[in-house]
Design a protein around this motif. Sequence first.
Motif, PDB file in Angstrom:
ATOM      1  N   LYS A 314       0.805  -1.216   0.000  1.00 28.68           N
ATOM      2  CA  LYS A 314       0.000   0.000   0.000  1.00 28.68           C
ATOM      3  C   LYS A 314       0.840   1.269   0.000  1.00 28.68           C
ATOM      4  CE  LYS A 314      -4.023  -2.048   2.271  1.00 28.68           C
ATOM      5  NZ  LYS A 314      -4.943  -1.974   3.431  1.00 28.68           N
ATOM      6  N   GLY A 315       2.130   1.146   0.352  1.00 25.38           N
ATOM      7  CA  GLY A 315       2.958   2.348   0.328  1.00 25.38           C
ATOM      8  C   GLY A 315       3.960   2.419   1.458  1.00 25.38           C
ATOM      9  N   ILE A 316       4.200   3.639   1.927  1.00 22.95           N
ATOM     10  CA  ILE A 316       5.281   3.957   2.859  1.00 22.95           C
ATOM     11  C   ILE A 316       4.702   4.370   4.209  1.00 22.95           C
ATOM     12  CG2 ILE A 316       7.242   5.510   3.240  1.00 22.95           C
ATOM     13  CD1 ILE A 316       7.048   5.915   0.074  1.00 22.95           C
ATOM     14  N   TYR A 317       5.218   3.740   5.271  1.00 24.49           N
ATOM     15  CA  TYR A 317       4.719   4.026   6.606  1.00 24.49           C
ATOM     16  C   TYR A 317       5.884   4.073   7.590  1.00 24.49           C
ATOM     17  CZ  TYR A 317       0.273   2.706   4.486  1.00 24.49           C
ATOM     18  OH  TYR A 317      -0.812   2.633   3.668  1.00 24.49           O
ATOM     19  N   HIS A 318       5.623   4.642   8.764  1.00 25.78           N
ATOM     20  CA  HIS A 318       6.581   4.528   9.862  1.00 25.78           C
ATOM     21  C   HIS A 318       6.503   3.119  10.443  1.00 25.78           C
ATOM     22  CE1 HIS A 318       6.525   8.984   9.851  1.00 25.78           C
ATOM     23  NE2 HIS A 318       7.726   8.862  10.386  1.00 25.78           N
ATOM     24  N   ASP A 319       7.620   2.645  10.907  1.00 25.47           N
ATOM     25  CA  ASP A 319       7.672   1.360  11.610  1.00 25.47           C
ATOM     26  C   ASP A 319       7.194   1.610  13.038  1.00 25.47           C
ATOM     27  OD1 ASP A 319       8.400  -0.919  13.060  1.00 25.47           O
ATOM     28  OD2 ASP A 319      10.075  -1.358  11.718  1.00 25.47           O
ATOM     29  N   GLY A 320       5.914   1.366  13.263  1.00 21.79           N
ATOM     30  CA  GLY A 320       5.312   1.672  14.552  1.00 21.79           C
ATOM     31  C   GLY A 320       5.957   0.935  15.708  1.00 21.79           C
ATOM     32  N   GLU A 321       6.338  -0.313  15.472  1.00 20.51           N
ATOM     33  CA  GLU A 321       6.946  -1.100  16.542  1.00 20.51           C
ATOM     34  C   GLU A 321       8.310  -0.541  16.939  1.00 20.51           C
ATOM     35  OE1 GLU A 321       7.994  -5.758  17.636  1.00 20.51           O
ATOM     36  OE2 GLU A 321       7.013  -5.250  15.747  1.00 20.51           O
ATOM     37  N   LYS A 322       9.107  -0.156  15.952  1.00 19.15           N
ATOM     38  CA  LYS A 322      10.440   0.362  16.235  1.00 19.15           C
ATOM     39  C   LYS A 322      10.364   1.719  16.932  1.00 19.15           C
ATOM     40  CE  LYS A 322      14.983   0.311  14.100  1.00 19.15           C
ATOM     41  NZ  LYS A 322      15.725  -0.015  12.853  1.00 19.15           N
ATOM     42  N   ILE A 323       9.492   2.584  16.441  1.00 17.77           N
ATOM     43  CA  ILE A 323       9.323   3.889  17.082  1.00 17.77           C
ATOM     44  C   ILE A 323       8.728   3.720  18.482  1.00 17.77           C
ATOM     45  CG2 ILE A 323       8.036   6.059  16.998  1.00 17.77           C
ATOM     46  CD1 ILE A 323       8.424   6.117  14.037  1.00 17.77           C
ATOM     47  N   GLY A 324       7.803   2.760  18.606  1.00 21.13           N
ATOM     48  CA  GLY A 324       7.210   2.493  19.912  1.00 21.13           C
ATOM     49  C   GLY A 324       8.260   2.100  20.940  1.00 21.13           C
ATOM     50  N   LYS A 325       9.221   1.282  20.543  1.00 18.89           N
ATOM     51  CA  LYS A 325      10.306   0.876  21.446  1.00 18.89           C
ATOM     52  C   LYS A 325      11.149   2.078  21.843  1.00 18.89           C
ATOM     53  CE  LYS A 325      10.785  -3.914  19.854  1.00 18.89           C
ATOM     54  NZ  LYS A 325      11.646  -4.886  19.134  1.00 18.89           N
ATOM     55  N   GLU A 326      11.436   2.955  20.884  1.00 20.08           N
ATOM     56  CA  GLU A 326      12.227   4.152  21.184  1.00 20.08           C
ATOM     57  C   GLU A 326      11.499   5.052  22.182  1.00 20.08           C
ATOM     58  OE1 GLU A 326      15.186   5.070  20.441  1.00 20.08           O
ATOM     59  OE2 GLU A 326      15.827   3.837  18.747  1.00 20.08           O
ATOM     60  N   ILE A 327      10.191   5.235  21.969  1.00 22.14           N
ATOM     61  CA  ILE A 327       9.413   6.088  22.871  1.00 22.14           C
ATOM     62  C   ILE A 327       9.330   5.452  24.254  1.00 22.14           C
ATOM     63  CG2 ILE A 327       7.096   6.995  23.335  1.00 22.14           C
ATOM     64  CD1 ILE A 327       6.797   7.379  20.306  1.00 22.14           C
ATOM     65  N   ASN A 328       9.143   4.140  24.295  1.00 19.68           N
ATOM     66  CA  ASN A 328       9.091   3.429  25.565  1.00 19.68           C
ATOM     67  C   ASN A 328      10.404   3.612  26.340  1.00 19.68           C
ATOM     68  OD1 ASN A 328       7.794   1.352  27.392  1.00 19.68           O
ATOM     69  ND2 ASN A 328       9.662   0.247  26.826  1.00 19.68           N
ATOM     70  N   ASN A 329      11.526   3.429  25.662  1.00 21.80           N
ATOM     71  CA  ASN A 329      12.826   3.613  26.307  1.00 21.80           C
ATOM     72  C   ASN A 329      13.006   5.054  26.769  1.00 21.80           C
ATOM     73  OD1 ASN A 329      13.431   0.929  25.792  1.00 21.80           O
ATOM     74  ND2 ASN A 329      14.562   1.376  23.906  1.00 21.80           N
ATOM     75  N   TYR A 330      12.603   5.975  25.902  1.00 27.47           N
ATOM     76  CA  TYR A 330      12.713   7.401  26.196  1.00 27.47           C
ATOM     77  C   TYR A 330      11.869   7.762  27.409  1.00 27.47           C
ATOM     78  CZ  TYR A 330      13.435  12.289  24.734  1.00 27.47           C
ATOM     79  OH  TYR A 330      13.804  13.607  24.665  1.00 27.47           O
ATOM     80  N   ALA A 331      10.638   7.211  27.459  1.00 28.50           N
ATOM     81  CA  ALA A 331       9.718   7.530  28.551  1.00 28.50           C
ATOM     82  C   ALA A 331      10.265   7.064  29.887  1.00 28.50           C
ATOM     83  CB  ALA A 331       8.356   6.897  28.283  1.00 28.50           C
TER      84      ALA A 331
END
Length: 342
Positions: A314-331
Amino acid sequence: MAEFAVNKLSKNRMPKVVVIGGGTGVSVLLNKLKTFDLDITAIIAVADDGGSSGKLRQITQSIPPGDIRNVICSLSTWPDKYIDILQYRFKEGNDILSGHPIGNLLISGLAEMEGNYTAAIEILSEMMDIQGRVLPSSEVPLTLCANFSDGTEIEGESIITSQGKNIERVHIKATNQNDVVTPGPGVCEAIADADVIVFGPGSLFTSILPNLLIEEVGQAVLKSEARKIYICNIMTQKGETESFTDADHVRALHEHLGQKFIDTVFVNNEKIPEEYVNLPSQDENLLQVKHDFKGLLEQVPSVISDRFLKLNEKGIYHDGEKIGKEINNYAFSHQRGIRMNF
């Protein structure tokens, strides 16, 4: 002397993450964030005036339900087969129901039954057992207005990006002139109480900024002690961010709120394959957003760049799982030990 309380935060409590935006990108991110031990609040834009949402807001004289529906579905713990029921869109050929997802009709009906949208969202959220909270940025129907570089102004989110002009600034107003633009219940409190605030991913001028341009919401963001993350779009968007670099995105956010407030920017550093550029199915996309590292560091203290890219048919998206891990670590790494409430 001002009275204040010092609240020691439990080291065992979940970090509070507020996500501000709208559209598909935020839904993809929230679907992954719900799998982490985070206290999530999604604050969703209410200026959409196109498609089913636009029709329903005209009929009901209330806020559009589409982005809210998508976010509730993304945070739900229901099996996909049940979520698909709310996401089902009536086929063309029915003058009344054509193009309307069942979920949009359900939210509109609940809002009429309860007398307000926040209560309707709470009922549906409880019914669908969501991991987090969903709040409309305002219960007042809003109209998005854009000022272009040629001096013209256009009203209406659905037609702003079709003008083929460069947007200089956007602003909002109450759709009904007798209304006063106010934040939705609980919005400013959630921002003030957050450990991390995430903006996007999503359309800069039409999904993220409409929330921040509600005066009290923008001021709450500026005053918040939370760490503030901007997830930059991977691709430019027609009629909105054509020729924008990642630094241009952040600069626009800062200019609209009158000061620098983003702490960290997440940017994708993976090159987009040529066959994914200007796909017919992705008519909003143009080219990959150019990386301006020097320009970013003039705007923010830190930049996290990685392969945040996910490609499918369908196209181009953000890798939600990878960004989610970064935000989790950041939080967790930025969770505050002491908070003062003046």
